[in-house]
Design a protein around this motif. Structure first.
Motif, PDB file in Angstrom:
ATOM      1  N   UNK A   1      -6.153  14.860 -12.986  1.00 40.41           N
ATOM      2  CA  UNK A   1      -6.435  15.356 -14.213  1.00 40.41           C
ATOM      3  C   UNK A   1      -5.130  13.987 -15.168  1.00 40.41           C
ATOM      4  N   UNK A   2      -5.571  13.329 -15.505  1.00 36.08           N
ATOM      5  CA  UNK A   2      -4.272  12.431 -16.371  1.00 36.08           C
ATOM      6  C   UNK A   2      -3.977  12.363 -17.427  1.00 36.08           C
ATOM      7  N   UNK A   3      -2.686  12.858 -18.061  1.00 41.16           N
ATOM      8  CA  UNK A   3      -2.561  13.292 -19.474  1.00 41.16           C
ATOM      9  C   UNK A   3      -2.355  12.976 -19.945  1.00 41.16           C
ATOM     10  N   UNK A   4      -1.976  12.732 -21.288  1.00 45.12           N
ATOM     11  CA  UNK A   4      -1.814  11.489 -21.986  1.00 45.12           C
ATOM     12  C   UNK A   4      -1.350  11.305 -23.050  1.00 45.12           C
ATOM     13  N   UNK A   5       1.059  12.012 -22.233  1.00 42.70           N
ATOM     14  CA  UNK A   5       2.217  11.840 -22.825  1.00 42.70           C
ATOM     15  C   UNK A   5       2.968  10.704 -22.231  1.00 42.70           C
ATOM     16  N   UNK A   6       3.671  10.598 -23.238  1.00 41.71           N
ATOM     17  CA  UNK A   6       4.652   9.536 -22.394  1.00 41.71           C
ATOM     18  C   UNK A   6       5.510   9.407 -20.886  1.00 41.71           C
TER      19      UNK A   6
ATOM     20  N   UNK B   1       4.916  13.904 -13.176  1.00 50.09           N
ATOM     21  CA  UNK B   1       5.164  13.271 -13.887  1.00 50.09           C
ATOM     22  C   UNK B   1       6.323  12.929 -15.646  1.00 50.09           C
ATOM     23  N   UNK B   2       6.365  13.890 -15.694  1.00 47.60           N
ATOM     24  CA  UNK B   2       8.055  13.959 -16.554  1.00 47.60           C
ATOM     25  C   UNK B   2       8.932  12.581 -16.070  1.00 47.60           C
TER      26      UNK B   2
ATOM     27  N   UNK C   1      -8.102   5.125 -22.108  1.00 49.39           N
ATOM     28  CA  UNK C   1      -7.866   5.632 -20.368  1.00 49.39           C
ATOM     29  C   UNK C   1      -8.844   6.751 -19.933  1.00 49.39           C
ATOM     30  N   UNK C   2      -9.177   6.707 -18.809  1.00 51.29           N
ATOM     31  CA  UNK C   2      -9.880   7.919 -17.978  1.00 51.29           C
ATOM     32  C   UNK C   2      -9.046   9.206 -17.784  1.00 51.29           C
ATOM     33  N   UNK C   3     -10.032  10.101 -18.146  1.00 49.78           N
ATOM     34  CA  UNK C   3      -8.999  11.016 -18.023  1.00 49.78           C
ATOM     35  C   UNK C   3      -8.454  11.804 -16.732  1.00 49.78           C
TER      36      UNK C   3
ATOM     37  N   UNK D   1       1.054   5.085 -23.479  1.00 50.02           N
ATOM     38  CA  UNK D   1      -0.502   4.700 -23.350  1.00 50.02           C
ATOM     39  C   UNK D   1      -1.787   5.319 -24.440  1.00 50.02           C
TER      40      UNK D   1
END
Lengths: 364, 645
Positions: free
Chosen positions: B61-66, B180-181, B53-55, B50
């Protein structure tokens, strides 16, 4: 009847042997594996013990002459580093070499014929394979007690984008991600082995996977330190200057003000992560010629995913002046690849700076 | 001969024991099984990328990884955990294991199971085999897969099934490391069949980030694949929401108390179906329920648009209802037509004192002086009749009024409207009555409660006459509050102009309010009513700073009799669901420099979301000790609105 019983009695040893053949491997083999690996493990004690800095760590022997591999740790700052071997011997250890990018350290104790790991072995593992972690996590092993063993599987073999607190993880190669809670205080420098006790890697520090914002357990693969150890043992090691490495990493300024975006006017950066939508395309610019349009969302600069307008500026700026810029944009539901000319390209490239310069020269 | 044979056997067996291989026992077999299981399902596990988008999502805390997704339809349908997309990215891509990158469209989100469906333009995608629920059992080995580290190989975590039917019947629980992984990826068995889709969940909260704090902890959840596949058709059409029916049980112990209906939500499906307070639910969808938790287990898996069959016991009868579930219960908004009635006592019917500007009554031509005789064809005698008639309407519905004007009967139709948030800039004061003044004491009075209840003070305006019903403002005072005399002085003008009493509520101990102190306030109100003409439509609590929560505490159990709350620079501003039987309006005033600035602004939003009429005034400068004259003037106008019809 009697004949049958005699037959059974005669075959009994054979039957017993067959039973032993089947029943033997899973149980005693594990105990043997554990014993063999534990013999090669070392507990380290040194500086620290103040606040959160642990004065204890783990390591393992990599040569018969007493070379110990461990993770670069504040405990090594001590004037005296003490190593406790599996048999309980306490020996002073000397710091021989450090690798600040991989954050490894090689120590040496005096003596010979130490039980050690043979780094020449290459072992291939896949995600899902059993792994064992040996370390002195939480300094649970008091005195001459053996180190702790944990069992899990290999989760992945991949690059890690990670953080240690506010510091970036300097190592850029692949690691073994471990599906077990191995990376705990005192565990760094421990050994990761396969189910047969063959060395896979060295257990790393406590870091957070920056791409998922989760704590991650990992080990540095043996391929990454085999050469280092070989060189140090052979006396041929040349340390990389840690200061130089740091300076290079810190070179890039975080916010770039004037970047040549080849005619792309992105959205004003007002949100947390303002998506890199193209607000407008300057007429006559390379962006226009390449077919980019307003409302395109810039997704990739080269291979890097663009998370925000800020990201976009930084990534474009990193591209050397003589290289083309490959972009992938999202238009509606379609992914479109474009190529923009290098920054140094001349003639009909109109940037805000060059337009102003043009205007100046045009006046008589 | 026999001896030789025995010896040979013995020697052979020794060789066999010695030659037994030192490796490749159970561990190797298991390892090979795991590799094969992963390989079998890997082509169906995709990577999601993605951009923008929001942090933060909630407090996480939303990470930016796949992140990871699972193919559920060969022609490009991908399911993933809603958490992976909760940051509302601008661009969503699916990276297939074969290397292709495709733009993805978010089709729908299942807000009950926290899964999101994506669509990509691809065909012939491999769809995984499913493991049926009958074949799952607690203790069985399972693998959690993600594709977040790199594209070539899925990342793996091994664990067991810890429990089935968790999160009110919705999820499989596992002790594999779920985070999240691998959110959005499959939970598979050792044969490579998919049991479910991994997602963060929590039994306590239902927002999209609920459960993320438990990552890698030994508790993780997967939504069974058969329920995902079963709702695909609906999810393809758009979002799905948990089904609600609008029944409230008495609060106690969810796990032991019986499911007896305490209250029905306003205009809810349960109310429409005919359920009543006091009904005891015996079964839901045929399953007997003895405890509230069991009922939740049945309804927890249902969606808006589905129906639930409920059998209830009422007295000696057992009645069965089929109730259609909805996604959002309607919120009651108190409707008015827009006028203030006269306050004369005794009341000679309902006579219009003021027509409020900009509201339907004004547009329809209602005039001051009109006397209401009927609403919707029903005869009117007192203001409570008008209120009840309005209550039967929703905002926007037509109301028919019959009034008498200068001897003539006039019919007027108008629409019911919501009480405006902004107080009108001017409201004409109620005229003073002609005739004798009150024989009773006015000004700052002190009264003694019967049966040794103590004394209390109240302010009665000098021009008080029992011919006009006066509202009652109950000022709560505690340690740190402005001095009593200062407050009384500040209110004098407003009390006179807007026909209000001010009751000073103080605690026996200056820094502590006890239940006995609240009881005393009740007694004081009762006592005041014995002598003075109190307007029941305008009983208001008032607090400032530390006494604002006190005023709210007094209000909460008395929401049927108290109509207003004036809260200055303080207050929790909790918003209970709005209810036709509780008509409470709020006036909240604070300054930008207030440390509680954001909390109070948030509170006002909360109240307004639940449709409680809430007027807010943010001051440029903080009040020195107490509110200024102009603030009280505005508050005075606001108090008039409480009696609006």
């Amino acid at each position: 009847m009697r004949a049958r019983t005699n037959d059974v009695v005669r075959c009994l040893p054979l039957l017993l042997a067959l039973f032993g053949f089947v029943a033997q491997p899973a149980f005693s083999q594990d105990a043997e594996t554990i014993r063999r690996v534990s013999e090669r493990m070392v507990k380290l004690f040194g500086a620290g013990g103040l606040g959160r800095i642990e004065a204890y760590g783990s390591g393992f022997l990599v040569s018969p002459n007493g070379h110990i591999l461990t993770i670069l740790n504040p405990l090594l700052d001590a004037p005296e580093i003490t190593s406790v071997l599996a048999d309980g011997r306490r020996l002073p250890a000397k710091l021989l070499a450090i690798d600040s990018v991989r954050e490894l350290a090689l120590l040496k104790v005096e003596g010979k014929d130490f039980m050690h790991f043979d780094l020449a072995e290459t072992v291939s593992v896949e995600p899902g394979d059993l792994v064992l972690g040996f370390s002195n996590l939480f300094n649970i092993a008091a005195g001459s007690e053996s180190v702790s063993v944990q069992r899990g599987v290999l989760a992945a073999h991949a690059r890690l984008t990670a953080r240690q607190g506010f510091n970036e993880f300097t190592y850029r190669g692949k690691v073994y991600v471990i599906d077990a809670p191995t990376n705990n205080p005192g565990a760094a420098g421990g050994a990761l082995v396969d189910h047969r006790g063959r060395l896979l890697g060295i257990i790393g520090k406590e870091v957070k996977n920056a791409l998922s914002e989760t704590w991650v357990h990992y080990a540095l693969p043996i391929d990454e330190f085999r050469e280092l150890v070989r060189q140090v043992i052979a006396g041929k090691y040349k340390p990389t200057d840690p200061v130089a490495v740091d300076a290079k990493e810190k070179e890039q300024p975080r916010r770039v003000v004037k970047v040549d975006l080849r005619g792309i006017v992105p959205l004003p950066d007002v949100l947390d992560r303002t998506p890199a939508f193209i607000d407008a395309v300057q007429s006559g610019s390379p962006a226009e010629k390449a077919g980019l349009k307003a409302d395109d969302l810039v997704l990739f600069v080269g291979e890097s995913l663009v998370q925000s307008v800020d990201d976009f500026r930084v990534l474009i700026d990193k591209i050397p002046a003589d290289q083309k810029v490959r972009l992938v944009v999202l238009r509606g539901q379609n992914l479109i690849s474009v190529e923009l000319p290098p920054r140094g390209a001349k003639s009909d490239v109109r940037t805000p700076e060059s337009s102003a310069a043009e205007k100046k020269t045009k006046q008589p | 001969m026999q001896a030789t044979r025995s010896v040979i056997c013995f020697v052979l067996s020794l060789f066999l024991i010695a030659a037994a291989p030192a490796d490749d026992g159970l561990d190797a077999v298991r390892q090979q099984t795991i590799r094969q299981a992963v390989q079998r399902v890997a082509p169906c596990v995709v990577q999601i990328e993605t951009a923008g988008g929001a942090e933060r999502v909630g407090r996480v805390l939303k990470a930016t990884g796949p992140t990871t997704g699972l193919v559920v339809g060969a022609d490009g349908w991908i399911i993933s955990s809603s958490f992976n997309l909760a940051h509302r990215p601008a661009g969503v891509l699916v990276h297939l294991p074969d290397g292709r990158r495709l733009a993805a469209r978010i089709v729908g989100t299942d807000h009950s199971r926290m899964l999101t469906l994506l669509k990509i333009e691809a065909t012939g995608l491999p769809v995984p085999d499913a493991c049926s629920p009958g074949e799952m059992h607690t203790g069985q080995t399972v693998l959690a897969l993600g594709r977040t580290y790199d594209l070539e190989r899925p990342n793996v975590s091994v664990g067991i099934i810890s429990a089935l039917g968790r999160i009110w019947g919705r999820a499989i629980q596992t002790d594999a490391k779920i985070s999240p992984v691998n959110y959005g990826g499959p939970l598979i068995d050792l044969q490579g069949r998919v049991l479910g889709v991994l997602a963060p969940l929590s039994p306590m909260a239902s927002d999209v980030a609920a459960g993320v704090e438990w990552y890698d902890s030994g508790i993780g959840f997967a939504i069974p694949l058969d329920s995902v596949v079963g709702s695909l058709d609906r999810l393809r059409k758009g979002d799905m929401y948990p089904g609600l029916m609008g029944v409230m049980f008495s609060s106690g112990d969810l796990y032991s108390d019986p499911p007896t209906v305490a209250k029905l939500a306003w205009r809810s499906p349960a109310e429409a179906a005919g359920l009543k307070a006091g009904d005891r639910i015996l079964s839901a969808d045929g399953k007997p329920v003895e405890r509230q938790a069991q009922f939740r287990h049945v309804i927890g898996t249902k969606y808006a648009g589905e129906s639930i069959t409920v059998a209830v016991k009422r007295g000696n009868d057992t009645i069965t209802h089929k109730i259609d579930l909805i996604d959002k219960l309607p919120i009651y908004t108190r409707p008015i037509v827009g006028f203030l009635p006269r306050r004369d006592r005794p009341a000679a019917g309902v006579i219009v004192q003021t027509v409020l500007p900009g509201l339907p009554a004004e547009k329809a031509g209602l005039k001051a002086g009109d006397k209401l005789v009927a609403v919707d064809g029903q005869a009117i005698k007192a203001r409570v009749d008008v209120e009840q008639a309005c209550d039967r309407h929703q905002v926007g519905e037509t109301v028919a009024l019959k009034v008498v004007r200068a001897g003539q009967t006039v019919d007027l139709t108008m629409t019911a409207a919501a009480i405006p948030a902004d107080t009108p800039n001017s409201i004409v004061e109620h005229p003073a009555p002609a005739g004798a003044k009150s024989p009773h004491p006015t000004g700052l009075i002190e009264r003694t409660l019967p049966a040794g209840g103590g004394k209390f003070q109240a302010y009665v305006p000098d021009d008080y006459s029992p011919a006009i019903a006066h509202g009652l403002v109950i000022w709560f005072s505690t340690k740190g509050s402005p001095a009593r005399n200062l407050v009384v002085d500040a209110w004098k003008e407003t009390c006179k102009r807007r026909d209000l009493f001010l009751l000073v509520a103080e605690s026996a101990k200056p820094d502590q309010w006890q239940p006995a102190d609240f009881n005393k306030v009740d007694a004081a109100i009762k006592d005041l009513k014995t002598t003075y003409m109190v307007d029941d439509a305008r009983i208001i609590v008032h607090g400032q700073g530390p006494s604002a929560p006190l005023a709210e505490n007094f209000l909460q159990p008395r929401r049927k009799t108290i109509r207003g709350a004036i809260l200055a620079s303080g207050g929790n501003l909790q918003a209970p669901p709005s209810d036709p039987e509780q008509k409470v309006a709020y006036f909240v005033v604070w300054s930008k420099q207030d440390p509680q600035n954001r909390a109070l602004a948030g509170g006002v939003d909360r109240l307004r979301k639940q449709r409680h009429p809430t007027a807010a005034r943010v001051l440029a400068q903080p009040a020195k000790v107490y509110l200024a004259a102009e603030n009280l003037e505005e508050i005075g106008r606001w108090t008039e609105l409480l009696a609006a019809l």
